[in-house]
Design a protein around this motif. Structure first.
Motif, PDB file in Angstrom:
ATOM      1  N   HIS A   5      18.489  -4.762 -12.243  1.00  0.00           N
ATOM      2  CA  HIS A   5      17.497  -5.680 -11.675  1.00  0.00           C
ATOM      3  C   HIS A   5      16.114  -5.057 -11.812  1.00  0.00           C
ATOM      4  O   HIS A   5      15.911  -3.909 -11.426  1.00  0.00           O
ATOM      5  CB  HIS A   5      17.800  -5.941 -10.201  1.00  0.00           C
ATOM      6  N   TRP A   7      12.396  -4.783 -10.669  1.00  0.00           N
ATOM      7  CA  TRP A   7      11.571  -5.099  -9.505  1.00  0.00           C
ATOM      8  C   TRP A   7      10.275  -5.732  -9.972  1.00  0.00           C
ATOM      9  O   TRP A   7       9.534  -5.161 -10.752  1.00  0.00           O
ATOM     10  CB  TRP A   7      11.294  -3.824  -8.719  1.00  0.00           C
ATOM     11  N   SER A   8      10.018  -6.926  -9.521  1.00  0.00           N
ATOM     12  CA  SER A   8       8.848  -7.659  -9.990  1.00  0.00           C
ATOM     13  C   SER A   8       8.125  -8.307  -8.818  1.00  0.00           C
ATOM     14  O   SER A   8       8.741  -8.730  -7.839  1.00  0.00           O
ATOM     15  CB  SER A   8       9.276  -8.743 -10.982  1.00  0.00           C
ATOM     16  N   TYR A   9       6.796  -8.389  -8.943  1.00  0.00           N
ATOM     17  CA  TYR A   9       5.986  -9.065  -7.935  1.00  0.00           C
ATOM     18  C   TYR A   9       5.639 -10.490  -8.357  1.00  0.00           C
ATOM     19  O   TYR A   9       5.029 -11.227  -7.585  1.00  0.00           O
ATOM     20  CB  TYR A   9       4.695  -8.278  -7.686  1.00  0.00           C
ATOM     21  N   ASP A  10       6.018 -10.870  -9.559  1.00  0.00           N
ATOM     22  CA  ASP A  10       5.691 -12.204 -10.068  1.00  0.00           C
ATOM     23  C   ASP A  10       6.234 -13.276  -9.132  1.00  0.00           C
ATOM     24  O   ASP A  10       7.413 -13.273  -8.770  1.00  0.00           O
ATOM     25  CB  ASP A  10       6.263 -12.411 -11.467  1.00  0.00           C
ATOM     26  N   THR A  12       5.616 -13.701  -6.031  1.00  0.00           N
ATOM     27  CA  THR A  12       5.742 -13.300  -4.634  1.00  0.00           C
ATOM     28  C   THR A  12       4.361 -13.229  -3.979  1.00  0.00           C
ATOM     29  O   THR A  12       3.339 -13.185  -4.656  1.00  0.00           O
ATOM     30  CB  THR A  12       6.429 -11.933  -4.494  1.00  0.00           C
ATOM     31  N   ALA A  15       1.988 -10.368  -5.124  1.00  0.00           N
ATOM     32  CA  ALA A  15       1.525 -10.268  -6.514  1.00  0.00           C
ATOM     33  C   ALA A  15       0.023 -10.006  -6.591  1.00  0.00           C
ATOM     34  O   ALA A  15      -0.436  -9.154  -7.354  1.00  0.00           O
ATOM     35  CB  ALA A  15       1.895 -11.538  -7.276  1.00  0.00           C
ATOM     36  N   ASP A 128       7.629  -3.624   0.769  1.00  0.00           N
ATOM     37  CA  ASP A 128       7.819  -3.425  -0.661  1.00  0.00           C
ATOM     38  C   ASP A 128       8.915  -2.384  -0.900  1.00  0.00           C
ATOM     39  O   ASP A 128      10.039  -2.714  -1.281  1.00  0.00           O
ATOM     40  CB  ASP A 128       6.493  -3.000  -1.277  1.00  0.00           C
ATOM     41  N   LEU A 132      13.014  -2.776  -1.592  1.00  0.00           N
ATOM     42  CA  LEU A 132      13.632  -2.250  -2.808  1.00  0.00           C
ATOM     43  C   LEU A 132      14.798  -1.314  -2.479  1.00  0.00           C
ATOM     44  O   LEU A 132      15.894  -1.425  -3.041  1.00  0.00           O
ATOM     45  CB  LEU A 132      12.586  -1.515  -3.638  1.00  0.00           C
ATOM     46  N   PRO A 137      16.224  -8.623  -3.384  1.00  0.00           N
ATOM     47  CA  PRO A 137      15.900  -8.965  -4.775  1.00  0.00           C
ATOM     48  C   PRO A 137      14.413  -8.943  -5.077  1.00  0.00           C
ATOM     49  O   PRO A 137      14.016  -8.912  -6.241  1.00  0.00           O
ATOM     50  CB  PRO A 137      16.468 -10.382  -4.923  1.00  0.00           C
ATOM     51  N   GLU A 138      13.565  -8.964  -4.047  1.00  0.00           N
ATOM     52  CA  GLU A 138      12.121  -8.965  -4.236  1.00  0.00           C
ATOM     53  C   GLU A 138      11.467  -8.518  -2.936  1.00  0.00           C
ATOM     54  O   GLU A 138      12.145  -8.394  -1.906  1.00  0.00           O
ATOM     55  CB  GLU A 138      11.628 -10.357  -4.620  1.00  0.00           C
ATOM     56  N   PRO A 139      10.161  -8.240  -2.949  1.00  0.00           N
ATOM     57  CA  PRO A 139       9.492  -7.850  -1.702  1.00  0.00           C
ATOM     58  C   PRO A 139       9.725  -8.874  -0.598  1.00  0.00           C
ATOM     59  O   PRO A 139       9.838 -10.078  -0.858  1.00  0.00           O
ATOM     60  CB  PRO A 139       8.017  -7.791  -2.101  1.00  0.00           C
TER      61      PRO A 139
END
Length: 232
Positions: A5, A7-10, A12, A15, A128, A132, A137-139
């Protein structure tokens, strides 16, 4: 096959903030700009109070500890020289401060000051690293009022399936109002919180007896090697 997986801020709420932070290595050491976005009128370092390790319930400010240790009190100071007195009645006492969050009194005083300039608009409390580490799955971001600050910890605990009192969940790591007029960052590895805000908010914070703070800049260093004045 092992599933990975990224880790992305897109997409969210974090971002915008992550995109606005300086990347490590742009300046010598680690700096405030890696914790708080640029563009604010004022930046502050808010110190987390020291607690005596002897169970007495005593607390001390960084300025008090610096005076006891004969060290200069300044914006890039490190906690290392302040942990223990060289001699005197408290020579065997270690003084400890929490990393990742200010003490309760400081946190609530900070919220009170910011509330005077924020009004009733919603505030976002973001996790954050905690998210993780514990498999989210995201922040994780909670939208609430400033009064919801203290309930953000049990919120993230519930989201990642841990007991609300789990000692490694601190924070929130970032909080800001909907209009992004200020940002508060409590990095998990630091004993101070950093704030970017208006000149009006900074004046309120600096004048509050419940908060120990000093002005800083985006270029002020936050790493242990920054404290030249106390390394001698």
């Amino acid at each position: 096959m092992t599933e990975t997986h990224t880790w992305s801020y897109d997409g969210t709420e974090l971002a915008w903030l992550q995109a606005a932070l300086e990347r490590p290595g742009q300046r010598e050491g680690h700096v405030v700009g890696e914790l708080v976005p640029g563009g604010f009128d004022a930046y502050l370092r808010v110190f987390h109070r020291f607690d005596a390790s002897d169970g007495s319930g005593r607390t001390r400010s960084w300025r008090e500890r610096a005076e006891a240790a004969g060290r200069p009190f300044h914006a890039e100071m490190s906690h290392g020289p302040l942990l223990q007195d060289a001699d005197g009645p408290d020579a065997d006492v270690r003084w400890l401060a929490d990393s990742g969050q200010p003490d309760v009194g400081t946190r609530r005083a900070l919220a009170r000051c910011l509330g005077r300039v924020t009004g009733e608009q919603p505030v976002l409390f973001a996790y954050d690293l905690a998210a993780l580490l514990w498999g989210a799955p995201e922040p994780l971001v909670r939208r609430s009022s400033l009064a919801g600050l203290d309930s953000s910890r049990p919120f993230v605990a519930a989201e990642v399936g841990l007991d609300a009192e789990y000692e490694e969940i601190t924070g929130p790591e970032f909080w800001w109002p909907e209009d992004r007029s200020w940002v508060v960052t409590s990095d998990y590895d630091l004993l101070s919180t950093y704030v970017g805000c208006s000149a009006e908010a900074a004046a309120l914070i600096l004048a509050d007896d419940g908060i120990e703070a000093l002005p800083v800049t985006p270029g002020t260093r936050v790493d242990l090697a920054a404290d030249d004045a106390n390394s001698r």
